[in-house]
Design a protein around this motif. Structure first.
Motif, short mmCIF file in Angstrom:
data_model
loop_
_atom_site.label_atom_id
_atom_site.label_comp_id
_atom_site.label_asym_id
_atom_site.label_seq_id
_atom_site.Cartn_x
_atom_site.Cartn_y
_atom_site.Cartn_z
N ALA A 122 1.26 -1.62 -0.36
CA ALA A 122 0.06 -0.25 -0.15
C ALA A 122 0.84 1.67 0.18
CB ALA A 122 -0.72 -0.25 1.11
N SER A 123 0.46 1.82 -0.53
CA SER A 123 1.34 3.58 -0.70
C SER A 123 0.24 4.95 0.58
CB SER A 123 0.85 4.46 -2.02
OG SER A 123 1.73 5.91 -1.41
N VAL A 124 1.63 5.07 1.46
CA VAL A 124 1.62 5.82 2.56
C VAL A 124 2.59 6.85 2.49
CG1 VAL A 124 1.46 6.09 4.82
CG2 VAL A 124 0.21 3.81 3.69
N ASN A 125 1.38 8.10 1.57
CA ASN A 125 2.29 9.15 1.54
C ASN A 125 3.70 8.91 0.41
OD1 ASN A 125 0.81 10.61 3.51
ND2 ASN A 125 1.61 11.66 4.50
N GLY A 126 3.30 8.30 -0.39
CA GLY A 126 4.16 7.70 -1.10
C GLY A 126 4.83 7.41 -0.80
N VAL A 127 4.89 6.13 0.52
CA VAL A 127 6.03 5.38 0.77
C VAL A 127 4.91 3.77 0.72
CG1 VAL A 127 7.46 4.31 2.34
CG2 VAL A 127 6.97 6.95 2.35
N ALA A 128 5.56 2.75 0.10
CA ALA A 128 5.23 1.84 -0.41
C ALA A 128 5.20 0.68 0.93
CB ALA A 128 6.16 0.63 -1.37
N ILE A 129 4.58 0.66 1.51
CA ILE A 129 4.41 -0.67 2.73
C ILE A 129 4.13 -2.31 2.32
CG2 ILE A 129 3.51 -0.91 5.03
CD1 ILE A 129 4.09 2.33 5.95
N ALA A 130 4.90 -3.18 2.62
CA ALA A 130 4.38 -4.28 2.55
C ALA A 130 3.13 -4.74 3.29
CB ALA A 130 5.57 -5.26 3.12
N LEU A 131 2.17 -5.40 2.13
CA LEU A 131 0.48 -6.02 3.19
C LEU A 131 0.59 -6.76 3.36
CD1 LEU A 131 -1.84 -3.95 1.05
CD2 LEU A 131 -0.88 -3.32 3.74
N PRO A 132 0.20 -7.82 3.84
CA PRO A 132 -0.25 -9.38 4.39
C PRO A 132 -0.79 -9.82 3.07
CG PRO A 132 -1.79 -8.25 5.91
CD PRO A 132 -0.70 -6.54 5.66
N GLU A 133 0.31 -11.50 2.74
CA GLU A 133 -0.60 -11.82 2.12
C GLU A 133 -1.64 -12.58 1.27
OE1 GLU A 133 2.01 -12.97 -1.05
OE2 GLU A 133 3.89 -12.61 -0.05
#
Ligand code: ATP
Length: 362
Positions: free
Chosen positions: A261-272
């Motif tokens: 997911a993009s949070v303020n332009g930063v990619a954060i890994a989400l659960p599979e």
């Protein structure tokens, strides 16, 4: 033929119960089934309807719609004294002019003692149960708050009710005493195997003593589950925020594999296993203790590394609560390191520790 798991018999059941006071709907179509012998806790913020739920089970409030059952028997229209329940309120409500013994015996005004015992023997039994043997001749004013609440508990248990209802019984006591007495209540409940509904606004108390917890908000049930499930798999954003602490971040799901997911332009890994689709707005929830302050820079599969700045740290004895700022967000981190972190830190978040809810945080 299919074999189904036997289900525990319900000790108390609320079936589509609505309770209104004028324009205020205190309970809105609430259904709860408390198993026989279960310690069931209603937890939620002030005014959410916890006390009303308890009072409706006790018979002090009448539902506008819906039914109440105790041990399988419909009691919706039954007067409180004809229901087999014992109630303990926040304020001990002991009679100051009566001795401890007389206060406990007052619990038997509608019923004979259970078993083949005299009132005196029954009172002695109960005083011993709440660890107040030998204090029967005292007056309530000669007792501490905790002792008074033990007597209130003994009085509620005197007729041997099928159901025990406890409305914030510890909230008038200081923190250390609250922790001690909650263990006492739980031990007695287990010893007697009595179906118990407990009301508290204190989520840590709810998690500590219950078999199951119902999180209540604004007259409705948000989630009913074991304490572990409510904490680890909150059923809604409200539960995620109310039970324990949580970091909530607004994000948008990207069309990547593995998911991010993009949070303020930063990619954060989400659960599979997440079920959101690309482009969807989501709230990411991550517990402070699930964020690690890391020595390494590199993220491995299913991890996200963030660079944050420590704003301040609180020493909790067994851990630090660390307030960090990251990308215009505040992040709360709980770490058990020996010294408080300072300056720039790398934060590691494992995707498996992220919970997702549809929509943005409020
Ligand atoms: P608290 O933790 O503050 O005791 P609660 O979760 O137990 O709150 P209730 O006391 O059940 O909440 O109240 C639920 C709602 O019903 C609140 O909006 C409250 O103001 C309202 N309410 C409760 N009792 C009455 C009453 N007798 N008359 C009018 N409104 C009431």
């Amino acid at each position: 033929m299919t074999l189904t798991e036997p289900t525990a018999s319900p000790g108390v059941e609320l079936d589509d119960v609505t309770v209104a006071f004028g324009d205020v709907t205190a309970l809105d179509d609430v259904s709860i089934a408390v198993d026989e012998g279960e310690f069931f806790t209603l937890v939620g913020p002030s005014g959410c309807g916890k006390t009303t739920t308890l009072r409706t089970v006790a018979g002090f409030e009448t539902p506008a719609t819906g039914e109440i059952y105790i041990d399988g028997e419909r009691v919706t229209d039954l007067a409180p004294e004809r229901r087999d329940v014992g109630v303990v309120f926040q304020h001990y409500a002991l009679f100051p002019h009566m001795s401890v013994r007389e206060n406990v015996a007052y619990g038997l005004r509608f019923r004979d003692p259970p078993g083949d015992v005299s009132t005196r023997e029954r009172v002695d039994e109960l005083l011993a149960l709440v660890d107040m043997g030998g204090m029967g001749e005292r007056e309530p004013t000669q007792l501490s708050g905790g002792q008074q609440q033990r007597i209130a508990l003994a009085r509620a248990l005197a007729p041997g009710p099928d159901v025990l209802l406890l409305d914030e019984p510890l909230s008038a006591l200081d923190a250390r005493l609250r922790e001690r007495l909650r263990v006492t209540i739980r031990t007695i409940q287990q010893e007697l195997g009595i179906t118990t509904i407990y009301v508290t606004h204190d989520q840590s108390e709810a998690l500590a003593i219950s078999d199951r917890v119902a999180v209540v908000d604004d007259g409705t049930i948000e989630q009913i589950a074991t304490p572990e499930t409510v904490y680890r798999n909150p059923g809604s954003r409200f539960v995620a925020e109310f039970v324990g602490e949580n970091n909530l971040l607004d994000g948008e799901v990207r069309s990547t594999t593995p998911p991010r997911a993009s949070v303020n332009g930063v990619a954060i890994a989400l659960p599979e296993t997440m079920s959101a689709t690309a482009g969807e707005s989501v709230t990411l929830c991550v517990r402070p203790e699930a964020i690690a302050i890391s020595e390494r820079n590199e993220a491995f599969g299913g991890e996200t590394m963030l660079t944050a700045t420590v704003e301040n740290s609180e020493f909790l004895g067994d851990a630090y609560r660390v307030h960090c700022s990251w990308n215009d967000h505040s992040l709360l981190v709980k770490t058990d390191g020996h010294d408080p972190p300072t300056g720039t830190v790398r934060l590691r978040i494992d995707a498996a520790d992220i919970h997702l809810f549809a929509g943005a945080a409020d």
